[in-house]
Write an enzyme that holds these catalytic residues in place. Structure first.
Site, mmCIF file in Angstrom:
data_model
loop_
_atom_site.group_PDB
_atom_site.id
_atom_site.type_symbol
_atom_site.label_atom_id
_atom_site.label_comp_id
_atom_site.label_asym_id
_atom_site.label_seq_id
_atom_site.Cartn_x
_atom_site.Cartn_y
_atom_site.Cartn_z
ATOM 1 N N ARG A 136 69.077 49.732 45.778
ATOM 2 C CA ARG A 136 67.926 48.847 45.762
ATOM 3 C C ARG A 136 66.639 49.627 45.512
ATOM 4 O O ARG A 136 65.784 49.222 44.733
ATOM 5 C CB ARG A 136 67.802 48.075 47.083
ATOM 6 C CG ARG A 136 66.756 46.975 47.000
ATOM 7 C CD ARG A 136 66.371 46.414 48.330
ATOM 8 N NE ARG A 136 65.305 47.042 49.062
ATOM 9 C CZ ARG A 136 64.091 47.377 48.625
ATOM 10 N NH1 ARG A 136 63.779 47.243 47.386
ATOM 11 N NH2 ARG A 136 63.177 47.890 49.408
ATOM 12 N N TYR B 92 62.171 48.983 38.079
ATOM 13 C CA TYR B 92 61.415 47.777 37.745
ATOM 14 C C TYR B 92 59.912 48.042 37.791
ATOM 15 O O TYR B 92 59.157 47.525 36.961
ATOM 16 C CB TYR B 92 61.768 46.629 38.693
ATOM 17 C CG TYR B 92 63.224 46.229 38.663
ATOM 18 C CD1 TYR B 92 63.969 46.275 37.486
ATOM 19 C CD2 TYR B 92 63.863 45.812 39.816
ATOM 20 C CE1 TYR B 92 65.303 45.915 37.468
ATOM 21 C CE2 TYR B 92 65.203 45.445 39.805
ATOM 22 C CZ TYR B 92 65.919 45.496 38.621
ATOM 23 O OH TYR B 92 67.231 45.133 38.610
ATOM 24 N N GLU C 177 48.474 45.017 27.818
ATOM 25 C CA GLU C 177 47.242 44.544 28.452
ATOM 26 C C GLU C 177 46.094 45.532 28.247
ATOM 27 O O GLU C 177 46.057 46.599 28.858
ATOM 28 C CB GLU C 177 47.467 44.322 29.952
ATOM 29 C CG GLU C 177 48.509 43.274 30.277
ATOM 30 C CD GLU C 177 48.098 41.878 29.841
ATOM 31 O OE1 GLU C 177 46.883 41.594 29.750
ATOM 32 O OE2 GLU C 177 49.001 41.061 29.605
ATOM 33 N N GLU D 278 44.546 44.190 38.635
ATOM 34 C CA GLU D 278 44.830 43.929 37.221
ATOM 35 C C GLU D 278 46.318 43.663 36.993
ATOM 36 O O GLU D 278 46.679 42.830 36.157
ATOM 37 C CB GLU D 278 44.361 45.080 36.327
ATOM 38 C CG GLU D 278 44.541 44.814 34.852
ATOM 39 C CD GLU D 278 43.927 43.506 34.373
ATOM 40 O OE1 GLU D 278 44.560 42.831 33.538
ATOM 41 O OE2 GLU D 278 42.824 43.143 34.809
ATOM 42 N N LYS E 102 44.225 31.363 35.487
ATOM 43 C CA LYS E 102 43.785 32.548 34.735
ATOM 44 C C LYS E 102 42.362 32.949 35.114
ATOM 45 O O LYS E 102 42.064 34.146 35.248
ATOM 46 C CB LYS E 102 43.895 32.288 33.240
ATOM 47 C CG LYS E 102 45.333 32.257 32.755
ATOM 48 C CD LYS E 102 45.372 32.098 31.249
ATOM 49 C CE LYS E 102 46.771 32.261 30.716
ATOM 50 N NZ LYS E 102 46.808 32.371 29.260
ATOM 51 N N ASP E 103 41.482 31.970 35.285
ATOM 52 C CA ASP E 103 40.104 32.272 35.671
ATOM 53 C C ASP E 103 40.027 32.901 37.052
ATOM 54 O O ASP E 103 39.222 33.812 37.290
ATOM 55 C CB ASP E 103 39.238 31.012 35.626
ATOM 56 C CG ASP E 103 38.959 30.537 34.207
ATOM 57 O OD1 ASP E 103 39.296 31.258 33.247
ATOM 58 O OD2 ASP E 103 38.400 29.430 34.065
ATOM 59 N N SER F 53 41.020 36.492 36.766
ATOM 60 C CA SER F 53 39.894 37.227 36.190
ATOM 61 C C SER F 53 38.791 37.445 37.226
ATOM 62 O O SER F 53 38.194 38.529 37.299
ATOM 63 C CB SER F 53 39.352 36.461 34.981
ATOM 64 O OG SER F 53 38.264 37.140 34.410
#
Length: 124
Positions: free
Chosen positions: A15, A22, A34, A75, A100-101, A104
């Site tokens: 694990r 990952y 990004e 981020e 999304k806003d 941000s």
């Protein structure tokens, strides 16, 4: 195997190894896809060496490092939110915009924390 998810079956060292794999995949994806993540990394690549040159206490130095790393974490979450929203639908929807806003806005707060911390420690 977990009763909640068939994908949660590993334990022990397997694990931990999978979690590390990952995590590295997540960093690679964020860096590749990004621009904001790359900018935060570049900001840290500038600020961290500068912080090492300052004559400040260890606590102040740790604070300067933590705020930079915090922006990386925020981020990553922001990018994850955007990816999930886009996975659901690329259509414009008021709830997708809100999600999304808000991501941000969280990153904006993290950047303000960086600026305020640096100003207080370095200039005041």
């Amino acid at each position: 195997m977990s009763q909640y998810s068939p994908l949660k079956g590993q334990t022990g060292l397997k694990r931990i190894f999978n979690a590390f794999k990952y995590s590295m995949s997540g960093f690679k994806s964020a860096f590749k896809n990004e621009a904001a993540f790359r900018q935060i990394i570049c900001l840290n690549l500038v600020l961290i060496p500068i912080s090492c040159m300052l004559h400040i206490s260890k606590i102040e130095h740790v604070l300067l490092l933590i705020v930079g790393l915090l922006a990386i974490i925020v981020e990553l979450f922001n990018s994850a939110i955007e990816a999930v929203v886009d996975r659901i639908s690329l259509d414009q929807h008021p709830l997708a915009k809100i999600a999304k806003d808000m991501g941000s806005a969280a990153q904006f707060v993290a950047l303000i924390i960086i600026a305020v911390t640096w100003v207080i420690i370095v200039f005041l």
